[in-house]
Design a protein around this motif. Structure first.
Motif, PDB file in Angstrom:
ATOM      1  N   LEU A   1      38.775  86.694  26.693  1.00 56.97           N
ATOM      2  CA  LEU A   1      37.383  86.595  26.074  1.00 56.97           C
ATOM      3  C   LEU A   1      37.164  87.697  24.822  1.00 56.97           C
ATOM      4  O   LEU A   1      36.823  87.577  23.831  1.00 56.97           O
ATOM      5  CB  LEU A   1      36.423  87.134  26.851  1.00 56.97           C
ATOM      6  N   MET A   2      38.213  88.764  24.963  1.00 57.58           N
ATOM      7  CA  MET A   2      38.241  89.925  24.054  1.00 57.58           C
ATOM      8  C   MET A   2      39.165  89.135  22.858  1.00 57.58           C
ATOM      9  O   MET A   2      38.608  89.428  21.808  1.00 57.58           O
ATOM     10  CB  MET A   2      39.192  91.078  24.506  1.00 57.58           C
ATOM     11  N   LEU A   3      40.074  88.457  23.051  1.00 52.88           N
ATOM     12  CA  LEU A   3      40.853  87.728  22.060  1.00 52.88           C
ATOM     13  C   LEU A   3      39.829  86.777  21.328  1.00 52.88           C
ATOM     14  O   LEU A   3      40.154  86.894  19.820  1.00 52.88           O
ATOM     15  CB  LEU A   3      42.082  87.079  22.514  1.00 52.88           C
ATOM     16  N   GLU A   4      39.067  85.980  22.004  1.00 51.45           N
ATOM     17  CA  GLU A   4      38.207  85.070  21.365  1.00 51.45           C
ATOM     18  C   GLU A   4      37.323  85.938  20.705  1.00 51.45           C
ATOM     19  O   GLU A   4      36.818  85.457  19.386  1.00 51.45           O
ATOM     20  CB  GLU A   4      37.695  84.289  22.511  1.00 51.45           C
ATOM     21  N   GLY A   5      36.731  86.964  21.053  1.00 53.29           N
ATOM     22  CA  GLY A   5      35.866  87.853  19.961  1.00 53.29           C
ATOM     23  C   GLY A   5      36.532  88.117  18.844  1.00 53.29           C
ATOM     24  O   GLY A   5      35.942  88.139  17.717  1.00 53.29           O
ATOM     25  N   MET A   6      37.906  88.537  18.885  1.00 51.76           N
ATOM     26  CA  MET A   6      38.726  88.921  17.884  1.00 51.76           C
ATOM     27  C   MET A   6      38.774  87.737  16.844  1.00 51.76           C
ATOM     28  O   MET A   6      38.837  87.762  15.400  1.00 51.76           O
ATOM     29  CB  MET A   6      39.873  89.565  18.182  1.00 51.76           C
ATOM     30  N   ILE A   7      38.985  86.575  17.400  1.00 50.04           N
ATOM     31  CA  ILE A   7      39.132  85.227  16.655  1.00 50.04           C
ATOM     32  C   ILE A   7      37.808  84.959  15.736  1.00 50.04           C
ATOM     33  O   ILE A   7      37.759  84.508  14.700  1.00 50.04           O
ATOM     34  CB  ILE A   7      39.422  84.157  17.425  1.00 50.04           C
ATOM     35  N   VAL A   8      36.814  85.074  16.552  1.00 49.72           N
ATOM     36  CA  VAL A   8      35.506  84.823  16.078  1.00 49.72           C
ATOM     37  C   VAL A   8      35.174  85.942  14.686  1.00 49.72           C
ATOM     38  O   VAL A   8      34.812  85.360  13.799  1.00 49.72           O
ATOM     39  CB  VAL A   8      34.376  84.836  17.010  1.00 49.72           C
ATOM     40  N   ALA A   9      35.492  87.031  14.803  1.00 50.58           N
ATOM     41  CA  ALA A   9      35.487  88.047  13.935  1.00 50.58           C
ATOM     42  C   ALA A   9      36.503  87.719  12.606  1.00 50.58           C
ATOM     43  O   ALA A   9      35.871  87.771  11.451  1.00 50.58           O
ATOM     44  CB  ALA A   9      35.658  89.303  14.280  1.00 50.58           C
ATOM     45  N   ALA A  10      37.534  87.126  13.043  1.00 47.31           N
ATOM     46  CA  ALA A  10      38.639  86.893  11.734  1.00 47.31           C
ATOM     47  C   ALA A  10      37.819  85.852  11.162  1.00 47.31           C
ATOM     48  O   ALA A  10      38.157  85.754   9.653  1.00 47.31           O
ATOM     49  CB  ALA A  10      39.854  86.582  12.472  1.00 47.31           C
ATOM     50  N   TYR A  11      37.438  84.659  11.878  1.00 44.47           N
ATOM     51  CA  TYR A  11      36.773  83.571  11.144  1.00 44.47           C
ATOM     52  C   TYR A  11      35.852  84.087  10.103  1.00 44.47           C
ATOM     53  O   TYR A  11      35.520  83.527   9.114  1.00 44.47           O
ATOM     54  CB  TYR A  11      36.327  82.443  12.232  1.00 44.47           C
ATOM     55  N   ALA A  12      34.792  84.745  10.792  1.00 41.94           N
ATOM     56  CA  ALA A  12      33.466  85.434  10.000  1.00 41.94           C
ATOM     57  C   ALA A  12      34.038  86.279   8.798  1.00 41.94           C
ATOM     58  O   ALA A  12      33.288  85.857   7.648  1.00 41.94           O
ATOM     59  CB  ALA A  12      32.962  86.313  10.891  1.00 41.94           C
ATOM     60  N   VAL A  13      34.985  87.047   8.892  1.00 38.80           N
ATOM     61  CA  VAL A  13      35.160  87.844   7.667  1.00 38.80           C
ATOM     62  C   VAL A  13      36.333  87.348   6.744  1.00 38.80           C
ATOM     63  O   VAL A  13      36.572  87.890   5.702  1.00 38.80           O
ATOM     64  CB  VAL A  13      35.734  89.343   8.076  1.00 38.80           C
ATOM     65  N   GLY A  14      37.122  86.443   7.387  1.00 41.10           N
ATOM     66  CA  GLY A  14      38.149  85.918   6.619  1.00 41.10           C
ATOM     67  C   GLY A  14      39.420  86.637   6.486  1.00 41.10           C
ATOM     68  O   GLY A  14      40.035  87.031   5.734  1.00 41.10           O
ATOM     69  N   ALA A  15      40.029  87.237   7.929  1.00 39.57           N
ATOM     70  CA  ALA A  15      41.095  87.968   8.111  1.00 39.57           C
ATOM     71  C   ALA A  15      41.950  87.086   8.841  1.00 39.57           C
ATOM     72  O   ALA A  15      42.062  86.015   9.412  1.00 39.57           O
ATOM     73  CB  ALA A  15      40.801  89.116   9.148  1.00 39.57           C
ATOM     74  N   SER A  16      43.353  87.597   8.209  1.00 37.08           N
ATOM     75  CA  SER A  16      44.360  86.717   8.998  1.00 37.08           C
ATOM     76  C   SER A  16      45.351  87.566   9.950  1.00 37.08           C
ATOM     77  O   SER A  16      46.074  86.888  10.668  1.00 37.08           O
ATOM     78  CB  SER A  16      45.149  86.373   7.756  1.00 37.08           C
ATOM     79  N   LYS A  17      45.073  88.861  10.058  1.00 33.78           N
ATOM     80  CA  LYS A  17      45.592  89.540  11.007  1.00 33.78           C
ATOM     81  C   LYS A  17      44.988  90.350  11.940  1.00 33.78           C
ATOM     82  O   LYS A  17      43.835  91.098  11.522  1.00 33.78           O
ATOM     83  CB  LYS A  17      46.710  90.472  10.347  1.00 33.78           C
ATOM     84  N   GLY A  18      45.338  90.575  12.945  1.00 27.73           N
ATOM     85  CA  GLY A  18      44.598  91.409  13.983  1.00 27.73           C
ATOM     86  C   GLY A  18      45.529  92.234  14.952  1.00 27.73           C
ATOM     87  O   GLY A  18      46.688  91.831  15.043  1.00 27.73           O
ATOM     88  N   LEU A  19      44.527  93.550  15.247  1.00 31.58           N
ATOM     89  CA  LEU A  19      45.595  94.188  15.963  1.00 31.58           C
ATOM     90  C   LEU A  19      44.683  94.901  17.228  1.00 31.58           C
ATOM     91  O   LEU A  19      43.656  95.331  16.901  1.00 31.58           O
ATOM     92  CB  LEU A  19      46.093  95.764  15.041  1.00 31.58           C
ATOM     93  N   ILE A  20      45.246  95.256  18.380  1.00 24.21           N
ATOM     94  CA  ILE A  20      44.720  95.929  19.410  1.00 24.21           C
ATOM     95  C   ILE A  20      45.365  97.203  19.701  1.00 24.21           C
ATOM     96  O   ILE A  20      46.561  97.168  19.735  1.00 24.21           O
ATOM     97  CB  ILE A  20      44.860  94.962  20.718  1.00 24.21           C
ATOM     98  N   TYR A  21      44.419  98.264  19.507  1.00 21.32           N
ATOM     99  CA  TYR A  21      45.095  99.525  19.634  1.00 21.32           C
ATOM    100  C   TYR A  21      44.642  99.743  21.071  1.00 21.32           C
ATOM    101  O   TYR A  21      43.686 100.319  21.396  1.00 21.32           O
ATOM    102  CB  TYR A  21      44.654 100.377  18.906  1.00 21.32           C
ATOM    103  N   LEU A  22      45.746  99.799  21.834  1.00 20.75           N
ATOM    104  CA  LEU A  22      45.619  99.979  23.236  1.00 20.75           C
ATOM    105  C   LEU A  22      46.056 101.481  23.835  1.00 20.75           C
ATOM    106  O   LEU A  22      47.168 101.763  23.545  1.00 20.75           O
ATOM    107  CB  LEU A  22      46.660  98.962  24.143  1.00 20.75           C
ATOM    108  N   ARG A  23      45.154 102.164  24.378  1.00 17.89           N
ATOM    109  CA  ARG A  23      45.579 103.432  25.094  1.00 17.89           C
ATOM    110  C   ARG A  23      46.637 103.658  25.712  1.00 17.89           C
ATOM    111  O   ARG A  23      46.986 102.529  26.438  1.00 17.89           O
ATOM    112  CB  ARG A  23      44.256 104.364  25.323  1.00 17.89           C
TER     113      ARG A  23
END
Ligand SMILES: Cc1cc2nc3c(=O)[nH]c(=O)nc-3n(C[C@H](O)[C@H](O)[C@H](O)COP(=O)(O)O)c2cc1C
Length: 575
Positions: A249-271
């Motif tokens: 679900l979190m990955l899908e949220g990132m995908i939705v954001a990427a589509y919306a803003v036009g981003a091609s790379k995503g990063l998860i900063y995991l503690r």
């Protein structure tokens, strides 16, 4: 070491590998970094020394980190520490004579529903007691691996709105949000998120749709989506549960954001405290690649290319602050940046970047799946939708509660079956404490905002102990860059020592207040500005308590404080 270091964004990963291989970071490992990155040794040392979990000296073959959050203290931290010291032969902060065990304290590890808890080689061990500690250490001495004997971490989802009203914690089917994108343009995704009124769930509550729109309008082809999975605010564990229960679900949220803003790379900063979740997240990312939810032409949308990388932190609360997080991902000390630019203008590697919290991405994915109307149908006009609370402390059912915004504190206390609640800390140490006179307040932006942490303390808990724990946490976590934060937390801690030793006078109460006000006005980032919150509010809301402790409560004298040391400090301060 096997993998060479190519650029600075790989520095934290490289240091982790070095430490995993040798048990600590050797001088030659740092020299290798200076050669590969063409930076000075002092620069590398600066990075290594910034993060709690990087060790410059042998720290034991097996490293144990005991959680010293206030919830852990209330649940018997002292007993557990003693049990570990007896069983391992190591003293806290050191290594046992054989070099097998290193024993350290650390701040909240995101397991407040399962305290007392510890990480052993970054695997979780929960609901500890002295017998369990002895058994665990016995098994490790016989050669068991922490990975094989660690505890499963339940999600403890205790309550969600009835019927079909849960938004975040409803059944999850992979791909429902990602595939819904095919019927939308990027602009209509932003419009839908804006219409829903979704605000950031990481604590600052900035409108998410607006943030995405800013980023979309920034020029430049390279843009980034960053998921803030640092979850360092003591008492918070909602993001842990989301990532554990439905990482997709979190990955899908990132995908939705990427589509919306036009981003091609995503990063998860995991503690780093959630390193035990890394494989699960990595598997989910790989699965998403296989089913074309990551990669090229995602969901059949021509030219929509996006992929996600996982970056492990290394132990620093301040790295949850978005600009400190960006620095950390760039392989630097996690110091907050000057706020000349928003991350949407100049973020990761100075490129336009959206930083959102785990829960925000999950909510955005649900909005794409269910539509903004469903989101707007719950909560309040000012705070639509639902919110995850991580409830811990003195209650019978610690865990995750998905409440509709607008739920009262009293309702939450009833739901979790709180035990004689007296002092409630909302939004963690940097949030607001409330007394029982305020239980009718609504958890909502226009009344009592809550980032996720909800800690309950009953009458048997000493308010001073709570405040000392918080202050010591902030002192330790201050990045040290600005003086009011570096000195203010230290001075307030010393003042609280005076209270604890029964040496405080009315002037000290006023002094704490004025130091708190200075910090709120002058600190560079939210850490320092919010650090005195609990202290200032506790003085306002529990005036009787402070009156009593200034007027010498003899009971406290018997609680083992070092009276002479405090008296020496007092003299030092008054001279
Ligand atoms: C000291 C400090 C620590 C923070 N820690 C976190 C954190 O652990 N997780 C998080 O999402 N936001 C954290 N934040 C807030 C972030 O700076 C930022 O506002 C947030 O990630 C934006 O995402 P959102 O709009 O989805 O909330 C922290 C802020 C400060 C000042």
């Amino acid at each position: 070491m096997s993998k060479p270091l190519k650029d600075r964004t790989q520095l934290l990963d490289y240091l982790w590998r070095a430490q995993d291989e040798h048990g600590y970071i050797r001088h030659e490992d740092m020299e290798e970094c200076t050669r590969a990155l063409d930076i000075s040794i002092i620069e590398v040392e600066g990075v290594v020394s910034f993060y709690h979990f990087f060790k410059r000296r042998p720290a034991g073959h097996i490293r144990i980190f005991l959680n010293r959050s206030i919830v852990s203290e209330c649940k018997g931290f002292d007993r557990i520490r003693d049990a570990f010291e007896r069983a391992t032969g190591a003293k806290v902060g050191g290594v046992d004579p054989s070099g097998q065990f290193g024993l350290f304290e650390t701040a909240c590890i995101g397991l407040s529903d399962l305290e007392p808890a510890a990480l052993i080689d970054f695997y979780p061990f929960t609901n500890l007691n002295s017998i369990k500690v002895r058994k665990v250490i016995g098994k490790l001495k016989q050669g068991a691996s922490p990975a094989d004997i660690c505890d499963p971490v339940p999600d403890h989802v205790r309550w969600t709105p009835g019927g079909d009203r849960a938004i975040l914690l409803r059944e999850y089917k992979r791909g429902t949000a990602g595939r819904a994108l095919a019927g939308h343009s990027p602009e209509s995704v932003i419009a839908e998120v804006k219409r829903s009124g979704l605000r950031g769930m990481g604590g600052a509550f900035f409108p998410t749709g607006m943030k995405w729109e800013f980023c979309r309008h920034e020029p430049g082809r390279q843009k980034y989506i960053v998921c803030n999975a640092d979850e360092g605010e003591p008492g918070t564990f909602k993001d842990r549960v989301l990532m554990n229960a439905m990482p997709g679900l979190m990955l899908e949220g990132m995908i939705v954001a990427a589509y919306a803003v036009g981003a091609s790379k995503g990063l998860i900063y995991l503690r780093a405290e959630y390193r035990w979740l890394r494989d699960k997240l990595q598997h989910e990312i790989e699965h998403f690649r296989k089913i074309n939810l990551l990669g090229n032409d995602i969901s059949g949308i021509k030219g929509f290319n996006f992929d996600i990388r996982l970056q492990l932190g290394a132990g620093a609360y301040v790295c949850g602050e978005e600009t400190a997080l960006l620095n950390s991902m760039e392989g630097k000390r996690g110091e907050p940046r000057n706020k000349r630019f928003f991350p949407t203008q100049r973020g990761f590697l100075q490129k336009p970047t959206v930083v959102n919290n785990v829960e925000t991405f999950c909510a955005a994915a649900r909005i794409m799946q269910l539509g903004a109307e469903r989101f707007l149908a719950t909560g309040t006009p000012e705070s639509p939708g639902t919110k995850l609370l991580s409830v811990s402390g003195d209650c019978r059912h610690p865990g995750i509660y998905e409440i509709a915004w607008g739920t009262t504190v009293k309702e939450v206390l009833e739901l979790c079956d709180a035990d004689r609640p007296h002092f409630i800390q909302v939004s963690g140490p940097s949030g607001e404490c409330i007394s029982m006179e305020e239980v009718d307040r609504r958890i909502a932006l226009d009344d009592l905002p809550c980032g996720g942490s909800f800690m309950i303390f009953n009458r048997s808990r000493d308010i001073l102990q709570i405040l000392r724990n918080f202050t010591s946490f902030f002192k330790h976590e201050s990045c040290g860059l600005c003086t009011p934060c570096r000195a203010g937390n230290f001075i307030i801690e010393k003042k609280l020592d005076l209270f604890a030793a029964n040496l405080a006078q009315q002037d000290d109460v006023a002094d704490i207040r004025s130091w708190g006000e200075i910090m709120k006005m002058t600190c560079r980032c939210g850490l320092g500005r919010n650090a005195p919150n609990a202290m200032l509010m506790a003085q306002q809301k529990f005036p009787g308590y402070f009156g009593e402790i200034v007027n010498h409560n003899p009971e406290r004298l018997s609680k083992g404080f070092d009276l002479e040391a405090a008296a020496r400090e007092y003299e030092r301060f008054s001279s």
